[in-house]
Design an enzyme around this catalytic site. Structure first.
Site, PDB file in Angstrom:
ATOM      1  N   SER A 144     -26.216  75.121  10.716  1.00  0.00           N
ATOM      2  CA  SER A 144     -25.025  74.436  10.073  1.00  0.00           C
ATOM      3  C   SER A 144     -25.388  74.519   8.400  1.00  0.00           C
ATOM      4  O   SER A 144     -26.747  74.592   7.910  1.00  0.00           O
ATOM      5  CB  SER A 144     -25.125  72.881  10.139  1.00  0.00           C
ATOM      6  OG  SER A 144     -24.011  72.517   9.261  1.00  0.00           O
ATOM      7  N   TYR A 157     -28.431  64.656  10.802  1.00  0.00           N
ATOM      8  CA  TYR A 157     -27.969  66.138  11.138  1.00  0.00           C
ATOM      9  C   TYR A 157     -28.440  67.190  10.266  1.00  0.00           C
ATOM     10  O   TYR A 157     -28.821  68.148  10.617  1.00  0.00           O
ATOM     11  CB  TYR A 157     -26.431  65.881  11.090  1.00  0.00           C
ATOM     12  CG  TYR A 157     -25.568  67.124  11.467  1.00  0.00           C
ATOM     13  CD1 TYR A 157     -25.665  67.295  12.924  1.00  0.00           C
ATOM     14  CD2 TYR A 157     -25.139  68.150  10.594  1.00  0.00           C
ATOM     15  CE1 TYR A 157     -24.729  68.730  13.398  1.00  0.00           C
ATOM     16  CE2 TYR A 157     -24.494  69.193  11.037  1.00  0.00           C
ATOM     17  CZ  TYR A 157     -24.280  69.323  12.347  1.00  0.00           C
ATOM     18  OH  TYR A 157     -23.528  70.655  12.733  1.00  0.00           O
TER      19      TYR A 157
HETATM   20  N1  NAP Z   1     -17.874  72.299  14.171  1.00  0.00           N
HETATM   21  C1  NAP Z   1     -18.287  72.386  13.164  1.00  0.00           C
HETATM   22  O1  NAP Z   1     -17.780  72.121  12.026  1.00  0.00           O
HETATM   23  C2  NAP Z   1     -19.824  72.959  13.053  1.00  0.00           C
HETATM   24  C3  NAP Z   1     -20.258  73.320  11.817  1.00  0.00           C
HETATM   25  C4  NAP Z   1     -21.656  73.554  11.732  1.00  0.00           C
HETATM   26  C5  NAP Z   1     -22.586  73.833  12.942  1.00  0.00           C
HETATM   27  N2  NAP Z   1     -21.884  73.274  13.900  1.00  0.00           N
HETATM   28  C6  NAP Z   1     -22.614  73.206  15.279  1.00  0.00           C
HETATM   29  O2  NAP Z   1     -22.024  74.140  16.203  1.00  0.00           O
HETATM   30  C7  NAP Z   1     -22.707  73.745  17.630  1.00  0.00           C
HETATM   31  C8  NAP Z   1     -21.394  73.576  18.503  1.00  0.00           C
HETATM   32  O3  NAP Z   1     -20.664  72.302  17.952  1.00  0.00           O
HETATM   33  P1  NAP Z   1     -18.939  72.232  18.226  1.00  0.00           P
HETATM   34  O4  NAP Z   1     -18.383  72.163  16.863  1.00  0.00           O
HETATM   35  O5  NAP Z   1     -18.478  73.323  19.129  1.00  0.00           O
HETATM   36  O6  NAP Z   1     -19.141  70.837  18.985  1.00  0.00           O
HETATM   37  P2  NAP Z   1     -18.618  70.317  20.201  1.00  0.00           P
HETATM   38  O7  NAP Z   1     -17.064  70.382  20.415  1.00  0.00           O
HETATM   39  O8  NAP Z   1     -18.888  68.844  20.194  1.00  0.00           O
HETATM   40  O9  NAP Z   1     -19.482  70.801  21.321  1.00  0.00           O
HETATM   41  C9  NAP Z   1     -20.873  70.587  21.227  1.00  0.00           C
HETATM   42  C10 NAP Z   1     -21.526  70.765  22.687  1.00  0.00           C
HETATM   43  O10 NAP Z   1     -22.819  70.533  22.677  1.00  0.00           O
HETATM   44  C11 NAP Z   1     -23.098  69.951  24.125  1.00  0.00           C
HETATM   45  N3  NAP Z   1     -24.280  69.099  24.045  1.00  0.00           N
HETATM   46  C12 NAP Z   1     -24.399  68.041  23.386  1.00  0.00           C
HETATM   47  N4  NAP Z   1     -25.347  67.217  23.902  1.00  0.00           N
HETATM   48  C13 NAP Z   1     -26.000  68.099  24.653  1.00  0.00           C
HETATM   49  C14 NAP Z   1     -27.225  68.010  25.464  1.00  0.00           C
HETATM   50  N5  NAP Z   1     -27.969  66.915  25.133  1.00  0.00           N
HETATM   51  N6  NAP Z   1     -27.501  68.875  26.348  1.00  0.00           N
HETATM   52  C15 NAP Z   1     -26.545  69.996  26.537  1.00  0.00           C
HETATM   53  N7  NAP Z   1     -25.587  70.055  25.786  1.00  0.00           N
HETATM   54  C16 NAP Z   1     -25.049  69.100  25.017  1.00  0.00           C
HETATM   55  C17 NAP Z   1     -21.856  69.451  24.308  1.00  0.00           C
HETATM   56  O11 NAP Z   1     -21.536  69.044  25.689  1.00  0.00           O
HETATM   57  P3  NAP Z   1     -21.647  67.863  26.411  1.00  0.00           P
HETATM   58  O12 NAP Z   1     -21.496  66.651  25.723  1.00  0.00           O
HETATM   59  O13 NAP Z   1     -20.838  68.043  27.655  1.00  0.00           O
HETATM   60  O14 NAP Z   1     -23.074  67.714  26.924  1.00  0.00           O
HETATM   61  C18 NAP Z   1     -20.710  70.441  23.980  1.00  0.00           C
HETATM   62  O15 NAP Z   1     -20.527  71.544  24.961  1.00  0.00           O
HETATM   63  C19 NAP Z   1     -23.508  72.418  17.256  1.00  0.00           C
HETATM   64  O16 NAP Z   1     -24.666  72.711  17.132  1.00  0.00           O
HETATM   65  C20 NAP Z   1     -23.005  71.914  16.010  1.00  0.00           C
HETATM   66  O17 NAP Z   1     -23.965  71.277  15.005  1.00  0.00           O
HETATM   67  C21 NAP Z   1     -20.486  73.020  14.109  1.00  0.00           C
END
Ligand code: NAP
Length: 252
Positions: A144, A157
């Site tokens: 991130s 985070y």
């Molecule tokens: N959206 C943003 O603005 C943003 C910005 C920078 C970085 N990111 C990064 O991008 C990645 C994806 O985020 P997103 O925005 O798509 O968030 P999201 O929609 O909340 O998806 C997160 C995913 O991670 C899974 N997860 C969480 N805890 C887990 C565990 N213990 N074991 C296995 N799976 C797990 C969740 O599934 P379950 O809860 O079903 O396990 C879900 O599929 C993350 O690493 C996040 O930090 C996102």
């Protein structure tokens, strides 16, 4: 890049049930890869597999908590059983915590560090064993831009994401001679469930948008092409890098 550049390859994508991971898994499948999707919510994984089947792709759902060593071992075993090899690992699963440090419970700190760092360590170690033995592979870590900046209320985070950037460099140099490339993407704000609480607050959203020179959040489809580049031959001589995709937020 050729439309089916990943034909014959096998990818594992964590956190692929929804959000960025789901779009990434779909893009890898469209590029010809067989994809194992992993997260803790089986229904979301099953719906990805059904969608992929309908499009003529090959996908496998393996419900997995990435902090659980045994579950991660099974994720690798079941992928090898189903598809015979692994070429690409996308470490995308992650959780967010947004709270002033003085109010943060130690359990919340641990949850973020465990999921975002221990998770990536366990999956990279389990899959990496096969990549190193095979003498080829790509690991793509979703960090991130918070891992590059000081951000109030996000210490756990940001620390976890800075750790992912350091981990990316360490594994890149450790496995370079094994022809395994390890790179990271550092997204800025993308509208997903991760930041739904923020987006429900219009004043907070407006403040965030003012900090992004592009004056908007990203869309998952704008991240996936970078995963495809890092998953293919374009990254054969590139390792240990973190590419920032944040509408200019961290460039100011
Ligand atoms: N959206 C943003 O603005 C943003 C910005 C920078 C970085 N990111 C990064 O991008 C990645 C994806 O985020 P997103 O925005 O798509 O968030 P999201 O929609 O909340 O998806 C997160 C995913 O991670 C899974 N997860 C969480 N805890 C887990 C565990 N213990 N074991 C296995 N799976 C797990 C969740 O599934 P379950 O809860 O079903 O396990 C879900 O599929 C993350 O690493 C996040 O930090 C996102």
């Amino acid at each position: 890049m050729n439309g089916r550049a990943l034909e014959g390859k096998v990818a594992v994508v964590t956190g692929a049930g929804r959000g960025l991971g789901r779009t990434i898994a779909g893009a890898l499948s469209e590029a010809g890869a067989a994809v194992t999707v992993a997260s803790r919510t089986p229904e979301q994984l099953a719906s990805f597999v059904a969608e992929t089947d309908a499009l003529g792709g090959r996908a496998l759902a393996v419900p997995t908590d990435v902090t659980d060593e045994q579950a991660v071992r099974e994720l690798v075993d079941r992928t090898l059983e189903a598809f015979g090899r692994i070429d690409i690992l996308v470490n995308n699963s992650g959780v967010l915590s947004s709270v002033p440090l003085l109010e943060q419970q130690a359990g919340d700190w641990d949850r973020v560090i465990d999921t975002n760092l221990r998770g990536i360590y366990l999956t990279t170690r389990a899959v990496g064993r096969h990549l190193v033995e095979q003498g080829s592979g790509k690991v793509i870590n979703i960090a991130s831009n918070f891992g590059l900046m000081g951000v109030p209320h996000h210490a756990a985070y940001a620390v976890s994401k800075a750790g992912i950037i350091a981990f990316t460099k360490c594994m890149a140099v450790e496995w370079a001679r094994n022809n395994v490339q390890v790179n990271a993407l550092a997204p800025g704000y993308f509208a997903t469930e991760l930041n739904s609480a923020l987006r429900a607050d219009s004043a907070a959203t407006a403040k965030v948008l003012r900090a992004i020179p592009a004056r908007r959040m990203g869309e998952a489809a704008e991240l996936a092409p970078w995963v495809l580049l890092l998953a293919g031959a374009a990254s054969d001589f590139m390792t240990g890098e973190t590419i920032v995709i944040d509408g200019g937020q961290s460039a100011r």
